[in-house]
Design a protein around this motif. Structure first.
Motif, PDB file in Angstrom:
ATOM      1  N   SER A  50       2.733 -12.080  -1.788  1.00  0.00           N
ATOM      2  CA  SER A  50       4.164 -11.844  -2.014  1.00  0.00           C
ATOM      3  C   SER A  50       4.410 -10.728  -3.025  1.00  0.00           C
ATOM      4  CB  SER A  50       4.859 -13.136  -2.474  1.00  0.00           C
ATOM      5  OG  SER A  50       4.329 -13.572  -3.703  1.00  0.00           O
ATOM      6  N   GLN A  51       3.530 -10.597  -4.018  1.00  0.00           N
ATOM      7  CA  GLN A  51       3.689  -9.528  -5.004  1.00  0.00           C
ATOM      8  C   GLN A  51       2.807  -8.321  -4.692  1.00  0.00           C
ATOM      9  OE1 GLN A  51       3.107 -11.120  -8.929  1.00  0.00           O
ATOM     10  NE2 GLN A  51       4.933 -12.395  -8.810  1.00  0.00           N
ATOM     11  N   TYR A  65      -7.138  -8.427 -15.001  1.00  0.00           N
ATOM     12  CA  TYR A  65      -6.104  -7.420 -14.787  1.00  0.00           C
ATOM     13  C   TYR A  65      -5.647  -7.435 -13.338  1.00  0.00           C
ATOM     14  CZ  TYR A  65      -9.964  -4.453 -13.093  1.00  0.00           C
ATOM     15  OH  TYR A  65     -11.037  -3.953 -12.412  1.00  0.00           O
ATOM     16  N   HIS A  66      -4.473  -6.886 -13.127  1.00  0.00           N
ATOM     17  CA  HIS A  66      -3.859  -6.897 -11.801  1.00  0.00           C
ATOM     18  C   HIS A  66      -3.794  -5.487 -11.246  1.00  0.00           C
ATOM     19  CE1 HIS A  66      -2.789 -11.052 -12.492  1.00  0.00           C
ATOM     20  NE2 HIS A  66      -2.355 -10.695 -13.690  1.00  0.00           N
ATOM     21  N   VAL A  67      -4.084  -5.387  -9.963  1.00  0.00           N
ATOM     22  CA  VAL A  67      -4.080  -4.105  -9.272  1.00  0.00           C
ATOM     23  C   VAL A  67      -3.140  -4.220  -8.081  1.00  0.00           C
ATOM     24  CG1 VAL A  67      -5.516  -2.448  -8.017  1.00  0.00           C
ATOM     25  CG2 VAL A  67      -6.475  -3.706  -9.948  1.00  0.00           C
ATOM     26  N   GLU A  72      -1.579   0.926   2.728  1.00  0.00           N
ATOM     27  CA  GLU A  72      -2.734   1.150   3.585  1.00  0.00           C
ATOM     28  C   GLU A  72      -3.731  -0.010   3.485  1.00  0.00           C
ATOM     29  OE1 GLU A  72      -6.021   4.580   4.610  1.00  0.00           O
ATOM     30  OE2 GLU A  72      -4.432   5.013   3.176  1.00  0.00           O
ATOM     31  N   LEU A  73      -3.929  -0.514   2.299  1.00  0.00           N
ATOM     32  CA  LEU A  73      -4.831  -1.651   2.111  1.00  0.00           C
ATOM     33  C   LEU A  73      -4.188  -2.943   2.607  1.00  0.00           C
ATOM     34  CD1 LEU A  73      -7.494  -2.708   1.007  1.00  0.00           C
ATOM     35  CD2 LEU A  73      -6.452  -2.836  -1.240  1.00  0.00           C
ATOM     36  N   PHE A  74      -2.899  -3.078   2.414  1.00  0.00           N
ATOM     37  CA  PHE A  74      -2.171  -4.285   2.827  1.00  0.00           C
ATOM     38  C   PHE A  74      -2.216  -4.481   4.336  1.00  0.00           C
ATOM     39  CE2 PHE A  74       1.623  -6.870   3.629  1.00  0.00           C
ATOM     40  CZ  PHE A  74       1.388  -7.904   2.748  1.00  0.00           C
ATOM     41  N   ASN A  75      -2.117  -3.392   5.071  1.00  0.00           N
ATOM     42  CA  ASN A  75      -2.116  -3.467   6.530  1.00  0.00           C
ATOM     43  C   ASN A  75      -3.516  -3.598   7.037  1.00  0.00           C
ATOM     44  OD1 ASN A  75       0.660  -3.229   6.622  1.00  0.00           O
ATOM     45  ND2 ASN A  75       0.537  -1.014   6.598  1.00  0.00           N
TER      46      ASN A  75
END
Length: 75
Positions: A50-51, A65-67, A72-75
């Protein structure tokens, strides 16, 4: 030089299309800059859809840590 690098990366990714784990590992590495060991240690709980971000565990002293996960990576 940039065009040659892009061609090499595209060729590598094309070669990995039939190897989903290697393809995903490579994509996460390229798009997050995370260390290989940190990527290997990722679990489902570290992925926030969701984020659109990954939570990476530190390998040395430090904090988690958050990246962001780009499109492109999400799909």
């Amino acid at each position: 030089m940039y065009i040659a690098l892009e061609m090499v990366l595209n060729h590598i990714l094309e070669c990995l299309k039939d190897k989903p784990k290697a393809f995903l590992f490579t994509m996460v590495s390229l798009h997050t800059g995370a260390r290989p060991e940190a990527i290997r240690l990722l679990q489902k709980k570290d992925i926030n859809i969701s984020q659109k971000r990954l939570s990476i565990s530190p390998l040395k002293k430090g904090k988690r840590y958050h990246v962001p996960i780009n499109n492109e990576l999400f799909n």
